[in-house]
Design a protein around this motif. Structure first.
Motif, short mmCIF file in Angstrom:
data_model
loop_
_atom_site.label_atom_id
_atom_site.label_comp_id
_atom_site.label_asym_id
_atom_site.label_seq_id
_atom_site.Cartn_x
_atom_site.Cartn_y
_atom_site.Cartn_z
N ALA A 86 0.84 -1.20 0.00
CA ALA A 86 0.00 0.00 0.00
C ALA A 86 0.87 1.26 0.00
O ALA A 86 0.42 2.33 -0.38
N ARG A 87 2.12 1.10 0.43
CA ARG A 87 3.09 2.20 0.46
C ARG A 87 4.39 1.73 -0.18
O ARG A 87 4.79 0.59 -0.02
N LEU A 88 5.03 2.65 -0.90
CA LEU A 88 6.30 2.35 -1.56
C LEU A 88 7.29 3.47 -1.31
O LEU A 88 6.91 4.64 -1.22
N ARG A 89 8.55 3.12 -1.25
CA ARG A 89 9.63 4.10 -1.22
C ARG A 89 10.20 4.11 -2.63
O ARG A 89 10.54 3.05 -3.18
N ILE A 90 10.27 5.28 -3.25
CA ILE A 90 10.77 5.42 -4.62
C ILE A 90 11.88 6.47 -4.58
O ILE A 90 11.64 7.66 -4.78
N GLY A 91 13.08 6.05 -4.27
CA GLY A 91 14.18 7.01 -4.12
C GLY A 91 13.84 8.00 -3.01
O GLY A 91 13.54 7.61 -1.89
N ALA A 92 13.88 9.28 -3.35
CA ALA A 92 13.55 10.33 -2.38
C ALA A 92 12.05 10.53 -2.25
O ALA A 92 11.59 11.39 -1.50
N LEU A 93 11.28 9.74 -2.96
CA LEU A 93 9.83 9.87 -2.97
C LEU A 93 9.18 8.74 -2.18
O LEU A 93 9.76 7.68 -2.03
N GLU A 94 7.99 9.01 -1.71
CA GLU A 94 7.17 7.98 -1.07
C GLU A 94 5.84 7.96 -1.80
O GLU A 94 5.36 8.99 -2.26
N ALA A 95 5.25 6.80 -1.90
CA ALA A 95 3.97 6.66 -2.58
C ALA A 95 3.01 5.88 -1.71
O ALA A 95 3.42 4.97 -0.99
N HIS A 96 1.74 6.27 -1.79
CA HIS A 96 0.70 5.52 -1.07
C HIS A 96 -0.48 5.28 -2.00
O HIS A 96 -0.73 6.05 -2.92
N ARG A 97 -1.14 4.18 -1.75
CA ARG A 97 -2.33 3.81 -2.49
C ARG A 97 -3.34 4.97 -2.44
O ARG A 97 -3.53 5.58 -1.39
N ILE A 98 -3.95 5.28 -3.57
CA ILE A 98 -4.93 6.37 -3.64
C ILE A 98 -6.07 6.12 -2.67
O ILE A 98 -6.55 4.99 -2.55
N THR A 99 -6.49 7.20 -2.00
CA THR A 99 -7.64 7.15 -1.09
C THR A 99 -8.57 8.32 -1.38
O THR A 99 -8.22 9.24 -2.13
N HIS A 153 -10.75 -4.51 -7.04
CA HIS A 153 -10.93 -5.67 -7.92
C HIS A 153 -9.63 -6.33 -8.36
O HIS A 153 -9.62 -7.52 -8.68
N HIS A 154 -8.53 -5.58 -8.42
CA HIS A 154 -7.28 -6.13 -8.95
C HIS A 154 -6.17 -6.22 -7.92
O HIS A 154 -5.12 -6.82 -8.20
N GLY A 155 -6.33 -5.55 -6.77
CA GLY A 155 -5.28 -5.57 -5.76
C GLY A 155 -4.07 -4.73 -6.12
O GLY A 155 -3.00 -4.87 -5.54
N ILE A 156 -4.24 -3.88 -7.11
CA ILE A 156 -3.16 -3.01 -7.61
C ILE A 156 -3.84 -1.81 -8.26
O ILE A 156 -5.01 -1.88 -8.62
N GLY A 157 -3.10 -0.73 -8.43
CA GLY A 157 -3.68 0.46 -9.05
C GLY A 157 -2.71 1.61 -9.02
O GLY A 157 -1.50 1.43 -9.08
N ARG A 158 -3.29 2.81 -8.88
CA ARG A 158 -2.45 4.01 -8.89
C ARG A 158 -2.11 4.45 -7.47
O ARG A 158 -2.89 4.24 -6.54
N TYR A 159 -0.95 5.07 -7.38
CA TYR A 159 -0.43 5.60 -6.12
C TYR A 159 -0.34 7.13 -6.22
O TYR A 159 -0.09 7.67 -7.30
N VAL A 160 -0.48 7.80 -5.08
CA VAL A 160 -0.13 9.22 -4.97
C VAL A 160 1.31 9.27 -4.52
O VAL A 160 1.69 8.59 -3.56
N VAL A 161 2.11 10.03 -5.23
CA VAL A 161 3.54 10.12 -4.95
C VAL A 161 3.81 11.43 -4.21
O VAL A 161 3.31 12.49 -4.60
N CYS A 162 4.59 11.34 -3.13
CA CYS A 162 4.88 12.51 -2.29
C CYS A 162 6.38 12.73 -2.16
O CYS A 162 7.17 11.79 -2.21
N HIS A 163 6.72 13.99 -2.00
CA HIS A 163 8.09 14.37 -1.67
C HIS A 163 8.02 15.23 -0.41
O HIS A 163 7.28 16.22 -0.38
N GLU A 164 8.75 14.81 0.60
CA GLU A 164 8.73 15.50 1.89
C GLU A 164 7.29 15.67 2.38
O GLU A 164 6.88 16.74 2.82
#
Length: 172
Positions: free
Chosen positions: A5-18, A62-73
């Motif tokens: 539900a959350r990912l670390r992408i280099g200096a970025l963090e991402a969370h499942r859309i809510t 339905h798929h257990g996957i989708g889009r994330y919101v990506v955040c910096h700081e």
């Protein structure tokens, strides 16, 4: 399939859309720079934005996957993810970054993170991306992530370039 539900992408963090991301998504997708690469460059209506968010939430359900919101700081800066697009091979890789953050290499980080997610958490053989001809920077992102241009398709009444990547064949 279960993806984080959350990912670390280099200096970025991402969370499942809510539902709580609605205002950011509305603001992002209403920017003229973002609309310029859509089939209809007019500002999306509230109903269209609500429908898009509902589709994102439904896709996760339905798929257990989708889009994330990506955040910096801890501030939202973009979207990325893997979704189904009927008629195309595998998952659709998408990324949308606020124009204030273009040119920092973040779109490439997001794309490579989604490739890695697909390779480790799905059984798909392919990913695809769709890019408008007027957006060569986005095409470069896919090219650097080992996608190959596979022709032109009509999407939403406008021409798009189809990019394909076989999974498991090259590491990014």
């Amino acid at each position: 399939m279960t993806v984080p539900a959350r990912l670390r992408i280099g200096a970025l963090e991402a969370h499942r859309i809510t539902h709580g991301d609605a205002e950011f998504i509305s603001d992002l997708m209403s920017l003229p720079e973002m609309r310029a690469h859509r089939p209809d460059p007019s500002a999306p209506s509230k109903d269209q934005l609500d429908d898009s968010l509902a589709k994102d939430l439904d896709h996760w359900a339905h798929h257990g996957i989708g889009r994330y919101v990506v955040c910096h700081e801890a501030k939202p800066v973009g979207l990325c993810g893997l979704t189904r697009r009927p008629g195309y091979p595998g998952w659709n890789l998408s990324y949308h970054l606020h124009p204030e953050h273009w040119g920092k290499g973040w779109a490439g980080l997001m794309a490579r993170a989604m490739v890695a997610l697909a390779e480790t958490h799905t059984k798909e053989a392919y990913l695809h991306g769709l890019v408008r001809p007027a957006n060569p920077a986005s095409a470069r992102v896919l090219e650097k992530a080992c996608f190959t241009e596979a022709g032109t398709v009509a999407l939403g009444g406008a021409e798009s370039r189809l990019w394909i990547r076989a999974l498991g064949t090259a590491r990014t």
